[in-house]
Design a protein around this motif. Structure first.
Motif, PDB file in Angstrom:
ATOM      1  N   ALA A 152     -75.377  -4.384 -42.271  1.00  0.00           N
ATOM      2  CA  ALA A 152     -74.509  -4.583 -41.105  1.00  0.00           C
ATOM      3  C   ALA A 152     -74.902  -3.685 -39.928  1.00  0.00           C
ATOM      4  O   ALA A 152     -74.728  -4.062 -38.776  1.00  0.00           O
ATOM      5  N   ILE A 153     -75.457  -2.491 -40.219  1.00  0.00           N
ATOM      6  CA  ILE A 153     -75.797  -1.577 -39.110  1.00  0.00           C
ATOM      7  C   ILE A 153     -77.281  -1.677 -38.711  1.00  0.00           C
ATOM      8  O   ILE A 153     -77.727  -0.961 -37.820  1.00  0.00           O
ATOM      9  N   ALA A 154     -78.019  -2.587 -39.369  1.00  0.00           N
ATOM     10  CA  ALA A 154     -79.472  -2.660 -39.118  1.00  0.00           C
ATOM     11  C   ALA A 154     -79.805  -2.899 -37.655  1.00  0.00           C
ATOM     12  O   ALA A 154     -80.761  -2.334 -37.123  1.00  0.00           O
ATOM     13  N   LEU A 155     -79.011  -3.726 -36.987  1.00  0.00           N
ATOM     14  CA  LEU A 155     -79.304  -4.047 -35.579  1.00  0.00           C
ATOM     15  C   LEU A 155     -78.543  -3.132 -34.618  1.00  0.00           C
ATOM     16  O   LEU A 155     -78.428  -3.436 -33.432  1.00  0.00           O
ATOM     17  N   ASN A 156     -78.061  -2.007 -35.158  1.00  0.00           N
ATOM     18  CA  ASN A 156     -77.334  -1.017 -34.346  1.00  0.00           C
ATOM     19  C   ASN A 156     -76.168  -1.673 -33.591  1.00  0.00           C
ATOM     20  O   ASN A 156     -76.133  -1.683 -32.354  1.00  0.00           O
ATOM     21  N   PRO A 157     -75.205  -2.248 -34.316  1.00  0.00           N
ATOM     22  CA  PRO A 157     -74.156  -3.041 -33.659  1.00  0.00           C
ATOM     23  C   PRO A 157     -73.145  -2.187 -32.899  1.00  0.00           C
ATOM     24  O   PRO A 157     -72.987  -1.003 -33.172  1.00  0.00           O
ATOM     25  N   LYS A 158     -72.468  -2.856 -31.969  1.00  0.00           N
ATOM     26  CA  LYS A 158     -71.380  -2.186 -31.237  1.00  0.00           C
ATOM     27  C   LYS A 158     -70.068  -2.340 -31.998  1.00  0.00           C
ATOM     28  O   LYS A 158     -69.142  -1.561 -31.811  1.00  0.00           O
ATOM     29  N   TYR A 159     -69.997  -3.419 -32.779  1.00  0.00           N
ATOM     30  CA  TYR A 159     -68.753  -3.726 -33.489  1.00  0.00           C
ATOM     31  C   TYR A 159     -69.042  -3.877 -34.982  1.00  0.00           C
ATOM     32  O   TYR A 159     -69.947  -4.617 -35.361  1.00  0.00           O
ATOM     33  N   LEU A 160     -68.263  -3.177 -35.794  1.00  0.00           N
ATOM     34  CA  LEU A 160     -68.428  -3.288 -37.243  1.00  0.00           C
ATOM     35  C   LEU A 160     -67.126  -3.822 -37.846  1.00  0.00           C
ATOM     36  O   LEU A 160     -66.055  -3.260 -37.598  1.00  0.00           O
ATOM     37  N   PHE A 161     -67.234  -4.912 -38.582  1.00  0.00           N
ATOM     38  CA  PHE A 161     -66.053  -5.522 -39.210  1.00  0.00           C
ATOM     39  C   PHE A 161     -66.187  -5.419 -40.732  1.00  0.00           C
ATOM     40  O   PHE A 161     -67.246  -5.743 -41.280  1.00  0.00           O
ATOM     41  N   CYS A 162     -65.140  -4.962 -41.374  1.00  0.00           N
ATOM     42  CA  CYS A 162     -65.177  -4.818 -42.836  1.00  0.00           C
ATOM     43  C   CYS A 162     -63.957  -5.520 -43.424  1.00  0.00           C
ATOM     44  O   CYS A 162     -62.818  -5.169 -43.096  1.00  0.00           O
ATOM     45  N   ASP A 163     -64.218  -6.507 -44.270  1.00  0.00           N
ATOM     46  CA  ASP A 163     -63.111  -7.224 -44.908  1.00  0.00           C
ATOM     47  C   ASP A 163     -62.904  -6.658 -46.309  1.00  0.00           C
ATOM     48  O   ASP A 163     -63.716  -6.905 -47.201  1.00  0.00           O
ATOM     49  N   GLU A 164     -61.840  -5.915 -46.456  1.00  0.00           N
ATOM     50  CA  GLU A 164     -61.492  -5.289 -47.738  1.00  0.00           C
ATOM     51  C   GLU A 164     -62.713  -4.639 -48.400  1.00  0.00           C
ATOM     52  O   GLU A 164     -63.131  -5.059 -49.493  1.00  0.00           O
ATOM     53  N   PRO A 165     -63.276  -3.635 -47.779  1.00  0.00           N
ATOM     54  CA  PRO A 165     -64.517  -3.039 -48.316  1.00  0.00           C
ATOM     55  C   PRO A 165     -64.314  -2.324 -49.651  1.00  0.00           C
ATOM     56  O   PRO A 165     -65.286  -2.097 -50.364  1.00  0.00           O
ATOM     57  N   ASN A 166     -63.068  -1.980 -49.979  1.00  0.00           N
ATOM     58  CA  ASN A 166     -62.827  -1.263 -51.242  1.00  0.00           C
ATOM     59  C   ASN A 166     -62.418  -2.182 -52.388  1.00  0.00           C
ATOM     60  O   ASN A 166     -62.160  -1.708 -53.491  1.00  0.00           O
ATOM     61  N   SER A 167     -62.387  -3.453 -52.096  1.00  0.00           N
ATOM     62  CA  SER A 167     -61.935  -4.402 -53.115  1.00  0.00           C
ATOM     63  C   SER A 167     -62.825  -4.345 -54.355  1.00  0.00           C
ATOM     64  O   SER A 167     -64.048  -4.442 -54.270  1.00  0.00           O
TER      65      SER A 167
END
Lengths: 252, 248
Positions: A152-167
């Motif tokens: 998700a961070i490979a393209l150095n994003p401005k916005y990071l979205f996480c859907d239930e990352p601890n699930s």
């Protein structure tokens, strides 16, 4: 900053989002919480464009994302990274190939710099070199989440979205993932939006928390503030477990 | 039921519209295409060789038994076996078998990607999942199925000849002459045209079923089964239509 204005969404007769307004700040971990069926996944999918809202707007740093032509949306998507509930890694690829994937599509970097970026991203999420050639299906749940974050961070994003990352993760690994998301948010100055129902995450990384209930936003504030909230909706959601009942008793 | 059929048909054509678009990256498309040719085409060669060899042999035995008459030369057994293999067995029956092998592979792999959110991940990245995942599969089938069918024709004819010779049911020289007697090259054109149609039917229908899976692992399996049934019906229907159009 991500601004959500009057988002509504129905599936058939069922109105899932009933006009949500909120502002999600840059450089902060913005958490959307709520019980199952409250509409938080539909809201997150509406923000990232996986679901088309019936009405309302999503503005990404002032740019009208919902009303944008598809060609412009495609370009803007390169500023987004997303971590899915089940990681959504490409199971036919290795760890390294998964992180390389967005770079091969959208980056014009020469091969050596691409390799350096992949190494940086994987190192940043603490994936050992020995795992690079492994197929992602061979990894544990926690490692898969970390590879998903690296992708998700490979393209150095401005916005990071996480859907239930601890699930599906144990409490210890959950804390590691939460801290990683918070560190990366601070480090890269991203606007991070995390969908969760894990109260530990709320207290751990919740810079800004939005509580949804039956498709409405019922409360907004910071993580620590939620423990002092008197709003009945918050009380009904947060102080259900024995642990949080004891926390509330101690606080009052 | 009829309404459901037409809704599905409409959805299928809309799906084709999103598949048949210019790829985001030609380099990635080329890589995917090579992978699909290996996965869907090259890996099918052993199955096609095995089935064709033995079906050719069975065809010779059955024809030889039915034409066992001193007034019918063995040359005609060779002609009958050749026409059976070129006109029907290789293009149609082998395509039906490939519908089971390749089609179920396509629908189940796409279905699994759908239920594990891998397609959503592509979409969030700005990649058209239909174009990226399905187009290389369709192109791979269109390019490689004719190769497989030519392979099948040769193997069928070889199996037929070997069986006839080995079981001493025909005079091998006369039988072989039948393979070349009044050979009409248009029949090969007909066979390959059918194959191209069937390749598109198999790859696109199975992809449509896999792409639209909702639910979990059970639904992936159900979609795969439905895809094979739909492909078989469509292949048989188009076999009739194409035969009417091309051979009458």
């Amino acid at each position: 900053m991500i601004e959500v204005r009057g988002i509504k969404k129905s599936f058939g007769d069922q109105e899932v989002l009933k006009g949500i307004d909120m502002q999600l700040q840059r450089g902060q971990c913005n958490l959307i919480i709520g019980s199952s069926g409250s509409g938080k996944t539909v809201l997150l999918k509406s923000i990232v464009g996986l679901v088309k809202p019936d009405s309302g707007q999503v503005l990404l740093d002032g740019r009208d994302w919902t009303g944008m032509p598809e060609r412009e949306r495609k370009v803007l998507r390169q500023e987004m990274g997303m971590v899915f509930q089940a990681s959504a890694l490409f199971t036919s690829l290795t760890v390294e190939e998964n992180v390389r994937f967005p770079l091969d599509f959208f980056s014009s970097l020469p091969l050596t710099e691409k390799n350096a970026r992949i190494a940086f991203c994987l190192d940043r999420v603490r994936i050992p070199q020995s795992a690079l050639r492994k197929n992602v299906a061979e990894l544990s749940g926690g490692m898969q989440k970390r590879v998903a974050i690296a992708r998700a961070i490979a393209l150095n994003p401005k916005y990071l979205f996480c859907d239930e990352p601890n699930s599906g993760l144990d409490p210890e690994t959950s804390v590691v993932i939460d801290q990683l998301i918070q560190e990366l948010t601070r480090e890269f100055g991203m606007t991070t939006v995390v969908n969760t129902h894990d109260m530990n995450s709320v207290l751990e990384i919740g810079d800004h928390v939005v509580l949804l209930r039956h498709g409405y936003k019922v409360w907004e504030g910071s993580g620590p503030e939620i423990l002092k909230a008197t709003n009945q909706e918050v009380v009904d959601y947060v102080f259900v477990s024995a642990l949080f009942k004891r926390v509330r008793a101690a606080l009052t | 039921m009829l309404k459901g059929f037409f809704l599905g048909l409409g959805s299928y054509f809309l799906f084709l519209g999103s598949v048949l678009r210019r790829p985001e990256s030609w380099r990635e498309f080329g890589k995917s295409l090579m992978r699909e040719i290996e996965l869907l085409g090259l890996s099918s060669i052993p199955l096609v060789v095995f089935i064709s060899l033995f079906m050719g042999a069975v065809l010779t035995i059955q024809t030889a038994i039915n034409l066992d008459d001193p007034f019918i030369p063995d040359l005609y057994i060779g002609v009958a076996v050749r026409e059976g293999i070129v006109l029907e067995f290789s293009p149609t029956i082998v395509s039906l078998i490939l519908a089971g092998k390749v089609g179920s592979n396509i629908s189940s792999s796409l279905g699994a990607m759908r239920v594990t959110e891998q397609m959503d991940a592509l979409q969030v990245m700005g990649i058209n999942p239909a174009g990226y995942l399905v187009l290389p599969k369709i192109v791979a089938c269109l390019l490689f199925f004719p190769v497989l069918i030519v392979f099948s024709i040769f193997m069928g004819l070889l199996g037929g000849y070997l069986a006839g010779d080995w079981l001493r049911m025909v005079n091998p020289d006369h039988f072989l002459m039948g393979y070349f007697d009044e050979f009409n090259p248009y029949f090969v054109v007909y066979a390959l045209t059918k194959t191209v149609f069937f390749a598109f039917i198999i790859s696109s229908i199975s992809a449509w079923y896999g792409f639209h899976v909702k639910g979990g692992a059970v639904e992936v399996g159900k979609a795969s089964t439905k895809a094979v049934v739909a492909m078989s019906f469509t292949i048989i229907l188009f076999n009739y239509i194409l035969t009417n159009v091309m051979l009458q």
